[in-house]
Design a protein around this motif. Sequence first.
Motif, PDB file in Angstrom:
ATOM      1  N   VAL A 256       0.834  -1.224   0.247  1.00 32.45           N
ATOM      2  CA  VAL A 256       0.138  -0.141   0.381  1.00 32.45           C
ATOM      3  C   VAL A 256       0.746   1.544   0.201  1.00 32.45           C
ATOM      4  CG1 VAL A 256      -1.662   1.208   1.112  1.00 32.45           C
ATOM      5  CG2 VAL A 256      -2.382  -1.133   1.159  1.00 32.45           C
ATOM      6  N   LEU A 257       1.699   1.285   0.998  1.00 33.56           N
ATOM      7  CA  LEU A 257       3.082   2.560   0.507  1.00 33.56           C
ATOM      8  C   LEU A 257       3.557   2.872  -0.667  1.00 33.56           C
ATOM      9  CD1 LEU A 257       4.314   1.823   4.388  1.00 33.56           C
ATOM     10  CD2 LEU A 257       3.025   3.487   4.047  1.00 33.56           C
ATOM     11  N   ARG A 258       3.769   1.673  -1.361  1.00 40.84           N
ATOM     12  CA  ARG A 258       4.520   1.639  -2.816  1.00 40.84           C
ATOM     13  C   ARG A 258       3.591   2.814  -4.158  1.00 40.84           C
ATOM     14  NH1 ARG A 258       7.201  -3.520  -3.993  1.00 40.84           N
ATOM     15  NH2 ARG A 258       7.285  -2.671  -6.313  1.00 40.84           N
ATOM     16  N   ALA A 259       2.219   1.939  -3.371  1.00 46.73           N
ATOM     17  CA  ALA A 259       1.062   2.753  -4.439  1.00 46.73           C
ATOM     18  C   ALA A 259       1.171   3.642  -4.188  1.00 46.73           C
ATOM     19  CB  ALA A 259       0.016   1.509  -4.628  1.00 46.73           C
ATOM     20  N   ASP A 260       1.567   4.408  -2.984  1.00 47.52           N
ATOM     21  CA  ASP A 260       1.444   6.049  -3.170  1.00 47.52           C
ATOM     22  C   ASP A 260       2.010   6.832  -2.335  1.00 47.52           C
ATOM     23  OD1 ASP A 260       0.393   8.622  -3.374  1.00 47.52           O
ATOM     24  OD2 ASP A 260      -2.026   8.641  -2.336  1.00 47.52           O
ATOM     25  N   VAL A 261       3.531   6.326  -2.601  1.00 47.48           N
ATOM     26  CA  VAL A 261       4.541   6.362  -2.582  1.00 47.48           C
ATOM     27  C   VAL A 261       5.022   8.221  -1.749  1.00 47.48           C
ATOM     28  CG1 VAL A 261       6.708   6.640  -3.741  1.00 47.48           C
ATOM     29  CG2 VAL A 261       6.850   6.000  -1.287  1.00 47.48           C
ATOM     30  N   ALA A 262       4.568   8.825  -2.680  1.00 45.27           N
ATOM     31  CA  ALA A 262       4.951  10.163  -2.345  1.00 45.27           C
ATOM     32  C   ALA A 262       3.618  10.943  -1.383  1.00 45.27           C
ATOM     33  CB  ALA A 262       4.486  10.932  -4.028  1.00 45.27           C
ATOM     34  N   THR A 263       2.182  10.251  -1.480  1.00 44.28           N
ATOM     35  CA  THR A 263       1.373  10.834  -0.626  1.00 44.28           C
ATOM     36  C   THR A 263       1.999  10.257   1.052  1.00 44.28           C
ATOM     37  OG1 THR A 263      -0.116  11.025  -2.044  1.00 44.28           O
ATOM     38  CG2 THR A 263      -0.873  10.854   0.217  1.00 44.28           C
ATOM     39  N   PHE A 264       2.341   9.530   1.257  1.00 41.00           N
ATOM     40  CA  PHE A 264       2.775   8.926   2.651  1.00 41.00           C
ATOM     41  C   PHE A 264       3.787   9.598   2.918  1.00 41.00           C
ATOM     42  CE2 PHE A 264      -0.235   5.224   1.306  1.00 41.00           C
ATOM     43  CZ  PHE A 264      -0.674   5.506   1.705  1.00 41.00           C
TER      44      PHE A 264
ATOM     45  N   LEU B 184      10.744  -0.898  -1.088  1.00 37.21           N
ATOM     46  CA  LEU B 184       9.910   1.055  -1.107  1.00 37.21           C
ATOM     47  C   LEU B 184      11.425   1.374  -0.582  1.00 37.21           C
ATOM     48  CD1 LEU B 184       7.687   2.684   0.538  1.00 37.21           C
ATOM     49  CD2 LEU B 184       8.997   1.424   2.595  1.00 37.21           C
ATOM     50  N   ALA B 185      12.431   1.584  -0.624  1.00 35.25           N
ATOM     51  CA  ALA B 185      13.388   2.527  -0.652  1.00 35.25           C
ATOM     52  C   ALA B 185      13.867   3.442  -2.260  1.00 35.25           C
ATOM     53  CB  ALA B 185      15.325   2.029   0.146  1.00 35.25           C
ATOM     54  N   GLU B 186      13.413   2.628  -3.216  1.00 35.49           N
ATOM     55  CA  GLU B 186      13.857   2.900  -4.699  1.00 35.49           C
ATOM     56  C   GLU B 186      12.332   3.655  -5.116  1.00 35.49           C
ATOM     57  OE1 GLU B 186      14.246  -0.578  -6.519  1.00 35.49           O
ATOM     58  OE2 GLU B 186      16.130  -1.112  -5.986  1.00 35.49           O
ATOM     59  N   ALA B 187      11.576   3.423  -4.650  1.00 33.47           N
ATOM     60  CA  ALA B 187      10.166   4.332  -4.737  1.00 33.47           C
ATOM     61  C   ALA B 187      10.269   5.480  -4.475  1.00 33.47           C
ATOM     62  CB  ALA B 187       8.915   3.519  -4.046  1.00 33.47           C
ATOM     63  N   LEU B 188      10.640   5.384  -2.677  1.00 34.06           N
ATOM     64  CA  LEU B 188      10.749   7.108  -2.180  1.00 34.06           C
ATOM     65  C   LEU B 188      11.984   8.239  -3.627  1.00 34.06           C
ATOM     66  CD1 LEU B 188      11.604   5.533   1.383  1.00 34.06           C
ATOM     67  CD2 LEU B 188       9.139   7.100   0.164  1.00 34.06           C
ATOM     68  N   LEU B 189      13.159   7.289  -3.659  1.00 38.43           N
ATOM     69  CA  LEU B 189      14.136   8.188  -4.621  1.00 38.43           C
ATOM     70  C   LEU B 189      12.725   8.004  -6.018  1.00 38.43           C
ATOM     71  CD1 LEU B 189      17.229   5.678  -3.460  1.00 38.43           C
ATOM     72  CD2 LEU B 189      16.296   8.275  -2.925  1.00 38.43           C
TER      73      LEU B 189
ATOM     74  N   GLU C 275      10.538   9.108  -6.696  1.00 42.16           N
ATOM     75  CA  GLU C 275       9.507  10.177  -5.711  1.00 42.16           C
ATOM     76  C   GLU C 275       9.928  11.313  -5.454  1.00 42.16           C
ATOM     77  OE1 GLU C 275       5.951  10.439  -7.557  1.00 42.16           O
ATOM     78  OE2 GLU C 275       5.847   7.982  -8.360  1.00 42.16           O
ATOM     79  N   ARG C 276      11.096  11.254  -5.440  1.00 42.58           N
ATOM     80  CA  ARG C 276      11.725  12.762  -4.869  1.00 42.58           C
ATOM     81  C   ARG C 276      11.213  12.935  -3.752  1.00 42.58           C
ATOM     82  NH1 ARG C 276      13.536  15.854 -10.088  1.00 42.58           N
ATOM     83  NH2 ARG C 276      14.935  13.906 -11.049  1.00 42.58           N
ATOM     84  N   VAL C 277      10.973  11.996  -2.308  1.00 38.76           N
ATOM     85  CA  VAL C 277      10.146  12.107  -1.072  1.00 38.76           C
ATOM     86  C   VAL C 277      11.634  12.467   0.104  1.00 38.76           C
ATOM     87  CG1 VAL C 277       8.297  11.919  -2.421  1.00 38.76           C
ATOM     88  CG2 VAL C 277       9.164   9.862  -0.925  1.00 38.76           C
ATOM     89  N   VAL C 278      12.319  12.043   0.045  1.00 43.89           N
ATOM     90  CA  VAL C 278      13.426  11.766   0.523  1.00 43.89           C
ATOM     91  C   VAL C 278      13.716  13.075   2.099  1.00 43.89           C
ATOM     92  CG1 VAL C 278      15.754  11.202   1.696  1.00 43.89           C
ATOM     93  CG2 VAL C 278      14.002   9.995  -0.892  1.00 43.89           C
TER      94      VAL C 278
ATOM     95  N   ALA D 132       5.974   8.690   9.447  1.00 42.72           N
ATOM     96  CA  ALA D 132       5.762   7.800  10.548  1.00 42.72           C
ATOM     97  C   ALA D 132       5.788   6.196  10.283  1.00 42.72           C
ATOM     98  CB  ALA D 132       5.624   7.997  11.890  1.00 42.72           C
ATOM     99  N   VAL D 133       5.127   5.847   9.725  1.00 43.70           N
ATOM    100  CA  VAL D 133       4.496   4.267   8.970  1.00 43.70           C
ATOM    101  C   VAL D 133       5.651   4.321   7.774  1.00 43.70           C
ATOM    102  CG1 VAL D 133       3.123   3.044   8.558  1.00 43.70           C
ATOM    103  CG2 VAL D 133       2.514   4.432   9.498  1.00 43.70           C
ATOM    104  N   VAL D 134       5.504   4.813   7.027  1.00 44.61           N
ATOM    105  CA  VAL D 134       6.806   4.762   5.851  1.00 44.61           C
ATOM    106  C   VAL D 134       8.180   4.117   6.682  1.00 44.61           C
ATOM    107  CG1 VAL D 134       8.260   5.436   3.932  1.00 44.61           C
ATOM    108  CG2 VAL D 134       5.867   6.445   4.340  1.00 44.61           C
TER     109      VAL D 134
END
Length: 317
Positions: free
Chosen positions: A268-276, A301-306, A308-311, A284-286
Amino acid sequence: RSRAPPPGLALVVPPDIAMAAAETGSASGVSASAGQRSSRSGASVAGDALARSRGLAIGTPMRAFLERLATVSTPEECPWRGYLPEACRTQLASAASAPEDPALTPSSGLGGLASQLLQHCPIEGHVLCLARDSQGCRRVQRALEDAETDGQREALVSELRGHVWETLQCPHANHVLQKVVVTLPPRSVQFVIDELATRGFSQAARHKYGCRIVQRLIEQCPHAQTLALVESLLAEVSTIARNQYGNYVLQNLVEHGSESSRQRICKVLRADVATFGRDPHAVAVVGAALTHLRGDDRSALAEALLEERVVVSMACS
């Protein structure tokens, strides 16, 4: 009322008080004359406030009893004092010589006689009332810790059956419910799970105090026992993760739940990682997922965050 109370009697509410509360829930039923009813109006308001401060139902004998205590300043005003615990009778006697003591005035809330009553009454038979009190809840927790057998604990906890939701919503009683889950064997706390299910586990997870109860259940009970609870949470990950209280439950589930539960939360987190990743609560859940996920799931999950540039947003949250 001049006779001594029966041995072991903790509380006998005078009939006139019980009748007044049962009839209208106001102090007007205590007196017969209009003048007396008028003079009691302030006490009625005080009684309502006192009852609400302890989570007591307005209109019950206990509310009327607290209302009467709120107006007592001398022994003469309390002819039924023989039914009170000795500590309360002593405090009433001292009021005659020191009526200005703020601990005995109506403005003191439950800090005077009512507080003494709760502090000295036996725990058995008064668990629910004590649990709602700031000091009484500590007594109940200690009793659960000090009990020598699970049978003794279960006898105390039996008084909470049917009252899980009202206990959960109380700032004091919720600590007692947490202690119940921690100190009793899982089979003995099934009633907590069953009663939470009546209104929904998701609602409990998003409650200011309820989230604590759900976390203790996840930590203490076997996965098979909390299966329905966990499934309910997993069905609403997106909503619960962004809730100011629910996010703590999902963090706890990521840490203490099964590998399957972690993987489903990660999906679920990966599906909308930018929002979460940008949400002040869901982030905090991420973070918990990155800590407790294993191998490929953590990497994905780490790759998805990178991507989407939300790090950077996460680092600033």
